[in-house]
Design a protein around this motif. Sequence first.
Motif: not given
Length: 243
Positions: A136-138, A140-143
């Motif tokens: 989910r965090r990845a 959000e960072r568009n990674n």
Amino acid sequence: MTEDRNEPDAFVARLLPADFMLDRSKALSTQLYQLLRDAIVTMTLQPDDVVFERALADALGISRTPVREALLQLAREELVRIAAQSGTFVAPVKREQFAESALIRQVLEIASIRRAADIISTRELEQLHDIQEAHRRAIERNNAVAAIACDNAFHATVCTAARLPRVQQLVEFARAPIDRVRHVTVRDPVVADVTLKQHQRVLDALEKHDADAAEQALREHLDDAFRRQQAAYDANVALFEGR
């Protein structure tokens, strides 16, 4: 593909991170194999790119022997093609190879998840929750690279929970053509959110130790993913198939 792309200095610059160092206490060929494989799977190196064996060896201050050993392993996996008198090139992603990989992956992972549903531990369920949060965090960072790594880690953890390490190795081997397609095309945050929700349904079924529900959730996830990846392949076929 531009001429500059297939210059030795450009190849080395794309391949080697600024902080890359070989661990001289470990097998050099294994480290080079992983370096080159990661670059091919993430499409840092693309179909028909030249692999400059001498330039890589010189940049790392090593002989060409471990580079050749790494390339031979990649050739066995059909990730590079070694042409006599011509050089070594990144292999294309063939349509039939891509479709076969998806089939192998589905057969192996569905067999694994039924076993995992019966014996998965609390610790492994917690690991899956942690992977979901990292995924989910990845997003959000568009990674996209990190998101795909989390996606793969989720599936790998399910195989680990099934106590089938060789199956996971086979899945990893078979998935390379699929990942090469994903790293070019699957960057839509809506698609990423769908993947997260599908993984959550798999995780919910595993927490209930419901093998039928886990299989159904995984089958729907893999079928949906393959449809999207196939469309992406068709839209970029010239890139994947090379010259």
